[in-house]
Design an enzyme around this catalytic site. Sequence first.
Site, PDB file in Angstrom:
ATOM      1  N   PHE A  61      32.930  84.036  28.537  1.00 32.90           N
ATOM      2  CA  PHE A  61      33.223  82.704  28.026  1.00 32.90           C
ATOM      3  C   PHE A  61      34.725  82.536  27.784  1.00 32.90           C
ATOM      4  O   PHE A  61      35.359  81.576  28.216  1.00 32.90           O
ATOM      5  CB  PHE A  61      32.422  82.519  26.741  1.00 32.90           C
ATOM      6  CG  PHE A  61      32.617  81.199  26.094  1.00 32.90           C
ATOM      7  CD1 PHE A  61      32.131  80.054  26.701  1.00 32.90           C
ATOM      8  CD2 PHE A  61      33.298  81.096  24.893  1.00 32.90           C
ATOM      9  CE1 PHE A  61      32.316  78.834  26.108  1.00 32.90           C
ATOM     10  CE2 PHE A  61      33.480  79.871  24.301  1.00 32.90           C
ATOM     11  CZ  PHE A  61      32.992  78.740  24.908  1.00 32.90           C
ATOM     12  N   ASP A  67      53.713  22.414  49.325  1.00 28.63           N
ATOM     13  CA  ASP A  67      54.814  21.756  50.042  1.00 28.63           C
ATOM     14  C   ASP A  67      55.957  21.436  49.093  1.00 28.63           C
ATOM     15  O   ASP A  67      57.121  21.657  49.403  1.00 28.63           O
ATOM     16  CB  ASP A  67      54.324  20.438  50.655  1.00 28.63           C
ATOM     17  CG  ASP A  67      53.275  20.667  51.728  1.00 28.63           C
ATOM     18  OD1 ASP A  67      53.223  21.794  52.251  1.00 28.63           O
ATOM     19  OD2 ASP A  67      52.516  19.727  52.015  1.00 28.63           O
ATOM     20  N   HIS A 117      46.911  14.352  55.818  1.00 25.63           N
ATOM     21  CA  HIS A 117      48.029  15.141  55.294  1.00 25.63           C
ATOM     22  C   HIS A 117      48.705  15.915  56.423  1.00 25.63           C
ATOM     23  O   HIS A 117      49.918  15.820  56.616  1.00 25.63           O
ATOM     24  CB  HIS A 117      47.504  16.102  54.214  1.00 25.63           C
ATOM     25  CG  HIS A 117      48.536  16.991  53.603  1.00 25.63           C
ATOM     26  ND1 HIS A 117      49.013  16.809  52.328  1.00 25.63           N
ATOM     27  CD2 HIS A 117      49.204  18.062  54.086  1.00 25.63           C
ATOM     28  CE1 HIS A 117      49.920  17.731  52.052  1.00 25.63           C
ATOM     29  NE2 HIS A 117      50.056  18.524  53.114  1.00 25.63           N
ATOM     30  N   GLU A 118      47.906  16.645  57.197  1.00 27.40           N
ATOM     31  CA  GLU A 118      48.492  17.446  58.281  1.00 27.40           C
ATOM     32  C   GLU A 118      49.070  16.549  59.373  1.00 27.40           C
ATOM     33  O   GLU A 118      50.114  16.847  59.943  1.00 27.40           O
ATOM     34  CB  GLU A 118      47.460  18.406  58.879  1.00 27.40           C
ATOM     35  CG  GLU A 118      47.033  19.536  57.954  1.00 27.40           C
ATOM     36  CD  GLU A 118      48.194  20.331  57.361  1.00 27.40           C
ATOM     37  OE1 GLU A 118      49.233  20.494  58.039  1.00 27.40           O
ATOM     38  OE2 GLU A 118      48.074  20.794  56.213  1.00 27.40           O
ATOM     39  N   GLN A 141      40.745  78.091  32.622  1.00 30.85           N
ATOM     40  CA  GLN A 141      40.856  76.633  32.590  1.00 30.85           C
ATOM     41  C   GLN A 141      42.233  76.216  32.075  1.00 30.85           C
ATOM     42  O   GLN A 141      42.907  75.389  32.650  1.00 30.85           O
ATOM     43  CB  GLN A 141      39.781  76.100  31.650  1.00 30.85           C
ATOM     44  CG  GLN A 141      39.342  74.710  31.969  1.00 30.85           C
ATOM     45  CD  GLN A 141      38.330  74.744  33.093  1.00 30.85           C
ATOM     46  OE1 GLN A 141      37.615  75.714  33.223  1.00 30.85           O
ATOM     47  NE2 GLN A 141      38.305  73.716  33.894  1.00 30.85           N
ATOM     48  N   HIS A 179      52.550  15.650  58.374  1.00 27.52           N
ATOM     49  CA  HIS A 179      53.519  16.713  58.679  1.00 27.52           C
ATOM     50  C   HIS A 179      53.869  16.682  60.161  1.00 27.52           C
ATOM     51  O   HIS A 179      55.035  16.702  60.541  1.00 27.52           O
ATOM     52  CB  HIS A 179      52.925  18.094  58.376  1.00 27.52           C
ATOM     53  CG  HIS A 179      52.909  18.463  56.924  1.00 27.52           C
ATOM     54  ND1 HIS A 179      54.034  18.443  56.138  1.00 27.52           N
ATOM     55  CD2 HIS A 179      51.906  18.900  56.131  1.00 27.52           C
ATOM     56  CE1 HIS A 179      53.712  18.844  54.916  1.00 27.52           C
ATOM     57  NE2 HIS A 179      52.422  19.131  54.882  1.00 27.52           N
TER      58      HIS A 179
HETATM   59 ZN    ZN Z   1      51.248  20.169  53.489  1.00 27.48          ZN
END
Ligand code: ZN
Length: 608
Positions: free
Chosen positions: A126, A503, A427-428, A133, A431
């Site tokens: 033991f 954006d 939206h697109e 250890q 752009h």
């Molecule tokens: Zn945009």
Amino acid sequence: MKNLAKNIFIILIIFLAISLIFSLFSGQSQELKGVTLTGLVQQINEEQVSKIVIKGQDVNITLRDGTFEKTTKEDAAPLSTTLKDLGADPSKIQAVPIEVSQESVLSYWLINLLPFLLPLIFIGLFLWFMLRQAQRGANQAFGFTRSLVRMLSPQDKKNQRTTFKDVAGLQEAKDELKEVVEFLKQPEKFKAVGARIPKGVLLVGPPGTGKTLLARAVSGEANVPFFHISGSEFVELFVGVGASRVRDTFAQAKKTAPAILFVDELDAIGRHRGAGLGGGHDEREQTLNQILVEMDGFEPDTRVIVISATNRPDILDPALLRPGRFDRRIILDLPDINDREQILKIHAKGKPLAKKIDLRQIAERTPGFSGADLSNLMNEAAIFAARRNKKEVSMEELIPSVEKVLLGPERKSHILSDKEKKIAAWHEAGHALVNASLPHTDPVRKVSIIARGRAAGYTLKLPTQDRHLTSKTEFVEELAVLMGGYATEKLVFGEMTTGSSNDLEQATDLARKLVTRFGMSDKLGPRTFGEQEELIFLGKEIVTEKDYSEKIAAQIDEEVTKFITDAQKTAQNIVTEKRALLDRIAERLIEKETIEKEEFEKIMAGEA
Ligand code: ZN
Ligand code: ADP
Ligand code: MG
């Protein structure tokens, strides 16, 4: 701690098991029926005894009916004499085989001592476990200071040798590094003419431009061992560990000289010293000092060359860049179109390509891609082909892969409601329309309302050429394109959605740069505002030191706002004027979700 508890538990179990077995055996011997010597004499006279075994004082008796008995005799006298004295018939004694089993001294002692020894042995075991250890823990603690350097030996056949052939483009960098290779191969040549050999080479370039690759190629060309460690691996929780790791790393490299020691991510340790708050002696500083000491301590004929890589040369400590240290700086740029084609070719190796493939066309579509992006692109295309159960990679896989690397994977499952779809489409379209209406912008390649990465939709535009300089006009038009989505939503739906927030962020950022970094504001004139400095205090944080008055600050804000409102006006004028076109693009988007370059151009020309 958990381990220890487990071990103790196991030991206890073993102990219990053994003592159980032990008690079982000893119990069995006690179960034997005892008989007195007189009783034995009687049994002999009645001819019941088939065998007698004498072990020291113990007498074990086997009876004819198969049962066992035991008794003890006096030590000195032989059993037969004792039996005769007690009145056994001598002829009957002779009929019983008497075996004297010599009990060895060892087993005698063992049997007598084992019950006492066993617990002692267990306690010993033991303790030994516990010690071991503890020792292992201690070893781990001390092993900290050992470096984590990895070595690739040129003799090792397993790792493929990287050479300059595996690196496309980067011609200037290769030329510079060829010198290093030559030095590693023939140092005498350089020494003969009194040339001082570089100790350190610093590779500077954005991520993925091939810094690590190039360093490996140098070692491959020179055929010397390659030690690879990353700057961040020097940085540890405990002060002083980094420095001793540096020492260890250099010692290892010197042992196998000629060698190349590659320190990746130098900026992790090589920052300006003293930049940390609260006391100057932080861990990083010690580590950096140790590197400097090691490099200064190279003998003139130490054939170890330190190659290092960083993408933040601006934050490196000036001491690192002094002559005799990393005095060679090699800048790696993002690849231009020819290099991109070459890189694609290199990474196409080992992938079966269709005959009609045109890598030049892919190179044209990928300005701004790094070598790593291109390698990723080829890989994506191969995966795509495999998923389609195709035997070779064709343009049909390569072109979508460009977009995948650029924008992230499509999110087809991201379903928009009809109303959202309508908003996204206009939206697109906004752009795209603003972009196509302004003369200095990059052409639109694709408009889509399929969610991709984090974007709900996107307008993909790619430059036709590599660009190194951007003019004010181009920036201003770029701002208008960014505001195109916002202006359209306002015009068509009368109000704005959260879809424009990204954006607006980009636009504000860009406008601020125009004013404070590029000197493009007429009102504030050609100067920069605010010194950018990195402050290292519990992590990273960029602070801009204000080197201007409150009055100027207000003017900067005004100018930024002006750039953005001007851009919005431009965008608004375009979408209002070309409302018919805008609607046509948006309707087509709702119908098809994606419009490619050719179709978009047709719509713009009014054909569709
Ligand atoms: Zn945009
Ligand atoms: P860095 O260290 O500059 O961040 P790496 O050297 O790790 O970049 O490059 C990542 C990968 O990109 C390499 O393993 C290689 O596959 C590819 N790559 C980058 N630049 C080139 C190049 N010029 N030629 C060929 N492949 C390249
Ligand atoms: Mg790297």
